[in-house]
Design a protein around this motif. Structure first.
Motif, PDB file in Angstrom:
ATOM      1  N   MET A   1      23.673 -14.726  23.045  1.00 44.83           N
ATOM      2  CA  MET A   1      22.588 -15.122  23.940  1.00 44.83           C
ATOM      3  C   MET A   1      23.145 -15.319  25.348  1.00 44.83           C
ATOM      4  O   MET A   1      24.128 -16.026  25.548  1.00 44.83           O
ATOM      5  CB  MET A   1      21.947 -16.418  23.450  1.00 44.83           C
ATOM      6  N   THR A   2      22.532 -14.653  26.327  1.00 40.31           N
ATOM      7  CA  THR A   2      22.978 -14.763  27.710  1.00 40.31           C
ATOM      8  C   THR A   2      22.612 -16.138  28.263  1.00 40.31           C
ATOM      9  O   THR A   2      21.728 -16.830  27.735  1.00 40.31           O
ATOM     10  CB  THR A   2      22.317 -13.680  28.568  1.00 40.31           C
ATOM     11  N   PRO A   3      23.287 -16.567  29.345  1.00 41.35           N
ATOM     12  CA  PRO A   3      22.935 -17.868  29.942  1.00 41.35           C
ATOM     13  C   PRO A   3      21.466 -17.958  30.338  1.00 41.35           C
ATOM     14  O   PRO A   3      20.834 -19.010  30.182  1.00 41.35           O
ATOM     15  CB  PRO A   3      23.856 -17.941  31.160  1.00 41.35           C
ATOM     16  N   LEU A   4      20.889 -16.858  30.838  1.00 40.36           N
ATOM     17  CA  LEU A   4      19.486 -16.885  31.246  1.00 40.36           C
ATOM     18  C   LEU A   4      18.566 -17.047  30.042  1.00 40.36           C
ATOM     19  O   LEU A   4      17.630 -17.859  30.065  1.00 40.36           O
ATOM     20  CB  LEU A   4      19.131 -15.603  31.994  1.00 40.36           C
ATOM     21  N   SER A   5      18.840 -16.297  28.979  1.00 41.96           N
ATOM     22  CA  SER A   5      18.011 -16.419  27.787  1.00 41.96           C
ATOM     23  C   SER A   5      18.184 -17.785  27.139  1.00 41.96           C
ATOM     24  O   SER A   5      17.233 -18.352  26.588  1.00 41.96           O
ATOM     25  CB  SER A   5      18.326 -15.301  26.790  1.00 41.96           C
ATOM     26  N   ARG A   6      19.396 -18.326  27.214  1.00 42.17           N
ATOM     27  CA  ARG A   6      19.637 -19.673  26.692  1.00 42.17           C
ATOM     28  C   ARG A   6      18.841 -20.708  27.475  1.00 42.17           C
ATOM     29  O   ARG A   6      18.243 -21.620  26.892  1.00 42.17           O
ATOM     30  CB  ARG A   6      21.133 -19.992  26.778  1.00 42.17           C
ATOM     31  N   TRP A   7      18.827 -20.568  28.790  1.00 38.95           N
ATOM     32  CA  TRP A   7      18.064 -21.491  29.635  1.00 38.95           C
ATOM     33  C   TRP A   7      16.580 -21.391  29.306  1.00 38.95           C
ATOM     34  O   TRP A   7      15.883 -22.415  29.213  1.00 38.95           O
ATOM     35  CB  TRP A   7      18.291 -21.169  31.105  1.00 38.95           C
ATOM     36  N   ARG A   8      16.068 -20.173  29.130  1.00 44.32           N
ATOM     37  CA  ARG A   8      14.657 -19.991  28.796  1.00 44.32           C
ATOM     38  C   ARG A   8      14.316 -20.615  27.447  1.00 44.32           C
ATOM     39  O   ARG A   8      13.244 -21.197  27.283  1.00 44.32           O
ATOM     40  CB  ARG A   8      14.313 -18.502  28.800  1.00 44.32           C
ATOM     41  N   GLU A   9      15.225 -20.499  26.490  1.00 41.36           N
ATOM     42  CA  GLU A   9      14.987 -21.088  25.171  1.00 41.36           C
ATOM     43  C   GLU A   9      14.965 -22.612  25.254  1.00 41.36           C
ATOM     44  O   GLU A   9      14.096 -23.256  24.661  1.00 41.36           O
ATOM     45  CB  GLU A   9      16.065 -20.625  24.194  1.00 41.36           C
ATOM     46  N   GLU A  10      15.911 -23.180  25.999  1.00 41.73           N
ATOM     47  CA  GLU A  10      15.931 -24.639  26.139  1.00 41.73           C
ATOM     48  C   GLU A  10      14.690 -25.129  26.885  1.00 41.73           C
ATOM     49  O   GLU A  10      14.132 -26.177  26.550  1.00 41.73           O
ATOM     50  CB  GLU A  10      17.191 -25.087  26.875  1.00 41.73           C
ATOM     51  N   ARG A  11      14.254 -24.359  27.864  1.00 46.54           N
ATOM     52  CA  ARG A  11      13.027 -24.724  28.585  1.00 46.54           C
ATOM     53  C   ARG A  11      11.834 -24.717  27.636  1.00 46.54           C
ATOM     54  O   ARG A  11      10.972 -25.612  27.691  1.00 46.54           O
ATOM     55  CB  ARG A  11      12.785 -23.739  29.736  1.00 46.54           C
ATOM     56  N   ALA A  12      11.778 -23.725  26.750  1.00 45.24           N
ATOM     57  CA  ALA A  12      10.677 -23.649  25.790  1.00 45.24           C
ATOM     58  C   ALA A  12      10.712 -24.832  24.827  1.00 45.24           C
ATOM     59  O   ALA A  12       9.670 -25.416  24.496  1.00 45.24           O
ATOM     60  CB  ALA A  12      10.744 -22.330  25.022  1.00 45.24           C
ATOM     61  N   VAL A  13      11.909 -25.225  24.374  1.00 43.33           N
ATOM     62  CA  VAL A  13      12.018 -26.367  23.474  1.00 43.33           C
ATOM     63  C   VAL A  13      11.594 -27.643  24.194  1.00 43.33           C
ATOM     64  O   VAL A  13      10.898 -28.494  23.621  1.00 43.33           O
ATOM     65  CB  VAL A  13      13.458 -26.501  22.928  1.00 43.33           C
ATOM     66  N   PHE A  14      12.002 -27.777  25.445  1.00 39.32           N
ATOM     67  CA  PHE A  14      11.602 -28.961  26.214  1.00 39.32           C
ATOM     68  C   PHE A  14      10.085 -29.030  26.378  1.00 39.32           C
ATOM     69  O   PHE A  14       9.468 -30.088  26.180  1.00 39.32           O
ATOM     70  CB  PHE A  14      12.266 -28.937  27.590  1.00 39.32           C
ATOM     71  N   LEU A  15       9.457 -27.912  26.718  1.00 41.45           N
ATOM     72  CA  LEU A  15       8.003 -27.894  26.880  1.00 41.45           C
ATOM     73  C   LEU A  15       7.295 -28.184  25.556  1.00 41.45           C
ATOM     74  O   LEU A  15       6.258 -28.859  25.531  1.00 41.45           O
ATOM     75  CB  LEU A  15       7.551 -26.546  27.444  1.00 41.45           C
ATOM     76  N   LEU A  16       7.852 -27.696  24.464  1.00 39.35           N
ATOM     77  CA  LEU A  16       7.276 -28.010  23.158  1.00 39.35           C
ATOM     78  C   LEU A  16       7.401 -29.503  22.865  1.00 39.35           C
ATOM     79  O   LEU A  16       6.483 -30.104  22.282  1.00 39.35           O
ATOM     80  CB  LEU A  16       7.980 -27.197  22.072  1.00 39.35           C
ATOM     81  N   THR A  17       8.494 -30.105  23.292  1.00 39.94           N
ATOM     82  CA  THR A  17       8.667 -31.545  23.110  1.00 39.94           C
ATOM     83  C   THR A  17       7.643 -32.312  23.932  1.00 39.94           C
ATOM     84  O   THR A  17       7.058 -33.297  23.459  1.00 39.94           O
ATOM     85  CB  THR A  17      10.089 -31.974  23.518  1.00 39.94           C
ATOM     86  N   VAL A  18       7.412 -31.870  25.168  1.00 42.65           N
ATOM     87  CA  VAL A  18       6.380 -32.491  26.005  1.00 42.65           C
ATOM     88  C   VAL A  18       5.014 -32.364  25.334  1.00 42.65           C
ATOM     89  O   VAL A  18       4.227 -33.321  25.287  1.00 42.65           O
ATOM     90  CB  VAL A  18       6.360 -31.846  27.407  1.00 42.65           C
ATOM     91  N   GLN A  19       4.745 -31.206  24.789  1.00 47.06           N
ATOM     92  CA  GLN A  19       3.473 -30.976  24.099  1.00 47.06           C
ATOM     93  C   GLN A  19       3.338 -31.873  22.874  1.00 47.06           C
ATOM     94  O   GLN A  19       2.247 -32.380  22.576  1.00 47.06           O
ATOM     95  CB  GLN A  19       3.388 -29.505  23.700  1.00 47.06           C
ATOM     96  N   PHE A  20       4.439 -32.095  22.167  1.00 48.39           N
ATOM     97  CA  PHE A  20       4.420 -32.887  20.939  1.00 48.39           C
ATOM     98  C   PHE A  20       4.271 -34.382  21.221  1.00 48.39           C
ATOM     99  O   PHE A  20       3.542 -35.089  20.516  1.00 48.39           O
ATOM    100  CB  PHE A  20       5.708 -32.631  20.158  1.00 48.39           C
TER     101      PHE A  20
END
Length: 258
Positions: A1-20
């Motif tokens: 996983m590239t640094p950019l894709s890793r950042w996007r994945e972590e951003r998605a997990v964070f947003l899911l946490t906000v949603q939860f």
């Protein structure tokens, strides 16, 4: 996983946490996946920084217009609105089940019931009152910082309960979260909470911060000892109870030093 894709994945997990954890409008249907849902505990303290910052802004703004007790009430109310009383609901259900269930099975059954009982109403009222009174007694800036630090560290306390405890039910919404807390995710959660606590030193005396953390530890241990003795493990409601007891313990510890 590239640094950019890793950042996007972590951003998605964070947003899911906000949603939860909150009622904030995160409307991305592509966020949810079992793998991401399993990782959301890593970002619980970061969402606590967000909710604490909103509460602190309300506390400071309202405090410029009204007496401290009213400002504290509005700040706590803002947190309830922002989170949909997510953790408070768990705490109330845990009070009903642990207070009203004579056996483990009956306690778990009561905790599934969405209706609020006597133990839940009494416990929730005392918990909210304790938070309001403790905050109202603090100086404005110290109270604002304590709100942010308390929201973040108390959520890390709940993550620690997940990582080191055992799920009490055979099935339920908390079990996938419990199964997904890896050492790396626990490290991120605790590291975020530690960073927030360290930053709080610009407004809180070291003794006050240590007293707050000590109060949080006592709240964590007391709640865990009670539900683990009764249930042999935790439920989702118990995690809400751990967060609430940890947060009020933090505020009371800070206030005791100040």
């Amino acid at each position: 996983m590239t640094p950019l894709s890793r950042w996007r994945e972590e951003r998605a997990v964070f947003l899911l946490t906000v949603q939860f954890l909150t009622r904030l409008p995160v409307r991305d249907p592509d966020l949810w996946s079992p793998a991401r849902m399993a990782r959301i505990p890593a970002w619980f303290p970061a969402v606590g920084v967000l909710t604490g910052a909103v509460m602190a802004a309300v506390w400071l703004g309202a405090g410029a217009l009204w007496p401290p007790v009213l400002a504290a009430l509005l700040a706590v109310a803002a947190g309830l609105l922002l989170t949909g009383a997510f953790h408070e609901d768990g705490f109330a259900d845990a009070c009903d089940g642990l207070g009203g269930g004579a056996t483990r099975e009956r306690a778990l059954e009561i905790m599934r019931d969405s209706r609020l009982g006597t133990y839940g109403a009494a416990g929730l009222g005392l918990m909210l009152a304790g938070r309001v009174v403790a905050l109202a007694a603090m100086p404005p800036v110290a109270g604002a910082v304590a709100l942010v630090a308390g929201q973040a560290t108390s959520r890390a306390s709940a993550v620690l309960a997940i990582a080191t405890g055992r799920y009490a039910r055979d099935h339920g919404t908390a079990k996938p979260v419990q199964e997904g807390v890896t050492p790396a995710d626990l490290g991120l959660a605790l590291g975020t909470a530690a960073a927030v606590a360290a930053l709080a030193l610009w407004a809180l005396p070291p003794g006050a911060l240590l007293a707050g953390l000590g109060g949080m530890v006592l709240g964590h241990l007391a709640m865990r000892a009670y539900y683990e003795r009764r249930l042999g493990g935790y439920t989702g409601d118990c995690l809400g109870a751990v967060q609430q007891c940890s947060e009020v313990g933090f505020l009371l510890g800070v206030l005791a030093w100040l």
